[in-house]
Design an enzyme around this catalytic site. Structure first.
Site, PDB file in Angstrom:
ATOM      1  N   HIS A   1      41.365  46.572  51.099  1.00  0.00           N
ATOM      2  CA  HIS A   1      41.147  46.318  49.667  1.00  0.00           C
ATOM      3  C   HIS A   1      39.874  45.470  49.558  1.00  0.00           C
ATOM      4  O   HIS A   1      39.886  44.285  49.865  1.00  0.00           O
ATOM      5  CB  HIS A   1      42.380  45.563  49.138  1.00  0.00           C
TER       6      HIS A   1
ATOM      7  N   CYS B   1      40.509  38.967  40.493  1.00  0.00           N
ATOM      8  CA  CYS B   1      41.635  38.035  40.387  1.00  0.00           C
ATOM      9  C   CYS B   1      41.270  36.902  39.441  1.00  0.00           C
ATOM     10  O   CYS B   1      40.307  36.181  39.689  1.00  0.00           O
ATOM     11  CB  CYS B   1      41.977  37.478  41.777  1.00  0.00           C
TER      12      CYS B   1
ATOM     13  N   HIS C   1      36.450  44.068  47.402  1.00  0.00           N
ATOM     14  CA  HIS C   1      35.749  43.837  46.133  1.00  0.00           C
ATOM     15  C   HIS C   1      34.254  43.859  46.414  1.00  0.00           C
ATOM     16  O   HIS C   1      33.806  43.473  47.497  1.00  0.00           O
ATOM     17  CB  HIS C   1      36.176  42.499  45.521  1.00  0.00           C
TER      18      HIS C   1
ATOM     19  N   ARG D   1      46.102  48.117  37.631  1.00  0.00           N
ATOM     20  CA  ARG D   1      46.609  46.780  37.958  1.00  0.00           C
ATOM     21  C   ARG D   1      45.441  45.800  38.165  1.00  0.00           C
ATOM     22  O   ARG D   1      45.153  44.995  37.299  1.00  0.00           O
ATOM     23  CB  ARG D   1      47.524  46.860  39.200  1.00  0.00           C
ATOM     24  N   ASP D   2      44.738  45.923  39.292  1.00  0.00           N
ATOM     25  CA  ASP D   2      43.660  44.968  39.581  1.00  0.00           C
ATOM     26  C   ASP D   2      42.582  45.038  38.503  1.00  0.00           C
ATOM     27  O   ASP D   2      41.995  44.028  38.105  1.00  0.00           O
ATOM     28  CB  ASP D   2      43.053  45.275  40.962  1.00  0.00           C
TER      29      ASP D   2
ATOM     30  N   ASN E   1      36.593  45.528  41.977  1.00  0.00           N
ATOM     31  CA  ASN E   1      36.918  46.272  43.198  1.00  0.00           C
ATOM     32  C   ASN E   1      35.764  47.211  43.519  1.00  0.00           C
ATOM     33  O   ASN E   1      34.931  47.501  42.660  1.00  0.00           O
ATOM     34  CB  ASN E   1      38.162  47.136  42.967  1.00  0.00           C
TER      35      ASN E   1
HETATM   36  N1  COA Z   1      58.141  38.242  35.888  1.00  0.00           N
HETATM   37  C1  COA Z   1      58.311  37.692  34.664  1.00  0.00           C
HETATM   38  N2  COA Z   1      58.467  36.383  34.457  1.00  0.00           N
HETATM   39  C2  COA Z   1      58.476  35.594  35.550  1.00  0.00           C
HETATM   40  C3  COA Z   1      58.315  36.117  36.832  1.00  0.00           C
HETATM   41  C4  COA Z   1      58.126  37.502  36.990  1.00  0.00           C
HETATM   42  N3  COA Z   1      57.937  38.056  38.180  1.00  0.00           N
HETATM   43  N4  COA Z   1      58.368  35.089  37.691  1.00  0.00           N
HETATM   44  C5  COA Z   1      58.553  33.967  36.976  1.00  0.00           C
HETATM   45  N5  COA Z   1      58.614  34.277  35.669  1.00  0.00           N
HETATM   46  C6  COA Z   1      58.805  33.370  34.544  1.00  0.00           C
HETATM   47  C7  COA Z   1      59.987  32.478  34.702  1.00  0.00           C
HETATM   48  O1  COA Z   1      61.130  33.123  34.238  1.00  0.00           O
HETATM   49  C8  COA Z   1      59.599  31.303  33.867  1.00  0.00           C
HETATM   50  O2  COA Z   1      59.739  31.638  32.498  1.00  0.00           O
HETATM   51  P1  COA Z   1      60.049  30.530  31.376  1.00  0.00           P
HETATM   52  O3  COA Z   1      58.868  29.601  31.368  1.00  0.00           O
HETATM   53  O4  COA Z   1      60.147  31.339  30.125  1.00  0.00           O
HETATM   54  O5  COA Z   1      61.298  29.876  31.807  1.00  0.00           O
HETATM   55  C9  COA Z   1      58.114  31.174  34.117  1.00  0.00           C
HETATM   56  O6  COA Z   1      57.676  32.483  34.506  1.00  0.00           O
HETATM   57  C10 COA Z   1      57.790  30.190  35.206  1.00  0.00           C
HETATM   58  O7  COA Z   1      58.561  30.506  36.351  1.00  0.00           O
HETATM   59  P2  COA Z   1      58.302  29.823  37.758  1.00  0.00           P
HETATM   60  O8  COA Z   1      59.192  30.439  38.770  1.00  0.00           O
HETATM   61  O9  COA Z   1      58.329  28.318  37.611  1.00  0.00           O
HETATM   62  O10 COA Z   1      56.843  30.334  38.052  1.00  0.00           O
HETATM   63  P3  COA Z   1      55.489  29.544  38.219  1.00  0.00           P
HETATM   64  O11 COA Z   1      55.001  29.044  36.932  1.00  0.00           O
HETATM   65  O12 COA Z   1      55.590  28.624  39.382  1.00  0.00           O
HETATM   66  O13 COA Z   1      54.536  30.786  38.622  1.00  0.00           O
HETATM   67  C11 COA Z   1      54.494  33.005  39.555  1.00  0.00           C
HETATM   68  C12 COA Z   1      54.818  31.547  39.789  1.00  0.00           C
HETATM   69  C13 COA Z   1      54.420  33.673  40.919  1.00  0.00           C
HETATM   70  C14 COA Z   1      55.557  33.644  38.707  1.00  0.00           C
HETATM   71  C15 COA Z   1      53.132  33.124  38.824  1.00  0.00           C
HETATM   72  O14 COA Z   1      52.189  32.296  39.432  1.00  0.00           O
HETATM   73  C16 COA Z   1      52.617  34.544  38.834  1.00  0.00           C
HETATM   74  O15 COA Z   1      53.170  35.415  38.193  1.00  0.00           O
HETATM   75  N6  COA Z   1      51.498  34.790  39.539  1.00  0.00           N
HETATM   76  C17 COA Z   1      50.936  36.121  39.673  1.00  0.00           C
HETATM   77  C18 COA Z   1      49.438  36.033  39.498  1.00  0.00           C
HETATM   78  C19 COA Z   1      48.808  37.388  39.657  1.00  0.00           C
HETATM   79  O16 COA Z   1      49.332  38.414  39.281  1.00  0.00           O
HETATM   80  N7  COA Z   1      47.590  37.379  40.223  1.00  0.00           N
HETATM   81  C20 COA Z   1      46.808  38.565  40.408  1.00  0.00           C
HETATM   82  C21 COA Z   1      47.350  39.527  41.381  1.00  0.00           C
HETATM   83  S1  COA Z   1      47.113  39.052  43.050  1.00  0.00           S
HETATM   84 ZN    ZN Z   2      41.778  42.745  44.255  1.00  0.00          ZN
END
Ligand code: COA
Ligand code: ZN
Length: 323
Positions: free
Chosen positions: A219, A252, A221, A27-28, A261
């Site tokens: 956790h 990240c 890094h 994942r990370d 990490n």
């Molecule tokens: N899985 C799949 N798709 C997702 C989702 C999820 N968990 N959450 C939201 N989406 C999709 C929505 O369906 C939407 O799709 P569309 O554009 O096709 O309609 C799109 O993503 C935007 O959705 P929205 O709720 O407006 O999300 P956002 O753009 O505000 O982003 C997160 C919010 C949380 C979904 C996004 O920032 C994210 O996934 N961040 C994780 C980052 C990460 O993993 N960082 C490292 C680990 S700490």
């Molecule tokens: Zn991390």
């Protein structure tokens, strides 16, 4: 000669010394890789890690595929990995949609992530901390009665690349909020390697007054070279569970300057040398780590895979034999 007073290996005091490593490379580690890693290669990596003796593997995330394209195949990965008995396969999720996907994929545990820093949470999750907590509430209600475990991470708990110092009271307050919501597992994450050992010992001691060692994960890094020093400080303060990534991969994508990490095989080597049990097979780990450069197309930061174990001795040069 066996001393009758020598405690057996299963002695609870020794078991209490055990350091649990949760492997987070799938994942990370992979989330920041610029080159696509095939689903089959992800599965092979996770299966190899399962065989090396881990009891906890963060096998992927169910986040927006636009945010983290490298892990967009989470469903396929979770569907095809070999589920080894005794191994908990964890999925990182940011919101209810992610939790629904992770439950459908039969993840054993969900890891919810929010940053202590509002700015980093907005950069990473595109929402305020309040919105993240509201989403966590939805997730807690959704998974209730499913038997799936919940862990929640306080990211940037030791410092934020945008805001700098993070108030320790805020971190402890978030831990309390998570626990009040019914989330049992807690991770304190040093997202961009800003923690130092004294700070770690202080915060770990405070959090262990609220959370048992079996439910607290650290956790770290290694961004500033302090990763293993921080592990030892946390361990001495009573922490027993640590995230680490094979090869020292990781980071990240939404934190400027993020890097890997702490490296799993370097951590396991440290534990072996110090007599701290981990249950992980270092030889198998080294073989997995040495395959990473070819898989990813670049060198990886881990050191023991390059140097070998202390016990991997070199032939004595001829000229020495003749002195
Ligand atoms: N899985 C799949 N798709 C997702 C989702 C999820 N968990 N959450 C939201 N989406 C999709 C929505 O369906 C939407 O799709 P569309 O554009 O096709 O309609 C799109 O993503 C935007 O959705 P929205 O709720 O407006 O999300 P956002 O753009 O505000 O982003 C997160 C919010 C949380 C979904 C996004 O920032 C994210 O996934 N961040 C994780 C980052 C990460 O993993 N960082 C490292 C680990 S700490
Ligand atoms: Zn991390």
């Amino acid at each position: 000669m066996t001393d009758a007073r020598t405690p057996p290996l299963t002695d609870p005091v020794q078991a209490a010394d055990k350091l649990i490593v949760q492997e987070v490379a799938p994942r990370d580690g992979l989330q920041i890789e610029p080159t696509w890693v095939e689903t089959a290669d992800k599965i092979a990596l996770i299966n190899g890690l399962s065989e090396a003796g881990f009891t906890r593997i963060e096998a992927g995330s169910f986040v927006s595929p636009k945010a983290i394209p490298a892990l967009r195949d989470g469903e396929a990965v979770f569907a095809q990995i070999e589920r080894r008995a005794g191994v908990i396969y964890v999925a990182l999720v940011p919101n209810l949609k992610g939790a629904e996907r992770a439950l459908a994929a039969k993840a054993d545990e969900l890891n919810l992530v929010m940053s202590a820093s509002q700015t980093h949470n907005r950069a990473n999750m595109r929402m305020s901390c309040e919105s993240s907590l509201a989403a966590f509430g939805d997730i807690v209600r959704h998974v209730k009665d499913t038997g799936v475990r919940l862990n929640a991470t306080v990211a940037t708990a030791f410092g934020c690349p945008f805001e700098g110092v993070i108030d320790e009271d805020r971190v402890v307050g978030i831990v309390d909020t998570y626990r009040e919501m019914g989330i049992k597992g807690i991770t304190l994450a040093d997202t961009t390697g800003m923690a130092n050992p004294r700070q770690v010992a202080r915060l770990v001691k405070r959090v262990l007054q609220r959370v048992p060692p079996s439910a607290l994960t650290l956790h770290f890094h290694n961004t500033r070279g302090l990763g293993l020093a921080n592990v030892l400080a946390a361990y001495e303060a009573g922490a027993r569970r640590f995230d680490a990534a094979l090869g020292g991969l990781g980071g990240c994508p939404f934190a400027p300057g993020a890097s890997g990490n702490i490296c799993t095989e370097d951590l396991v080597n440290l534990c072996n040398e110090m007599g701290i049990p981990t249950g992980i097979d270092l030889v198998k780990l080294l073989a997995l780590s040495r395959a990473l450069p070819e898989l990813l197309g670049h060198d990886v930061p881990g050191q023991v895979a390059k140097a070998g174990r202390n016990s991997d001795l070199h032939p004595v040069p001829d000229y020495v034999l003749h002195i």
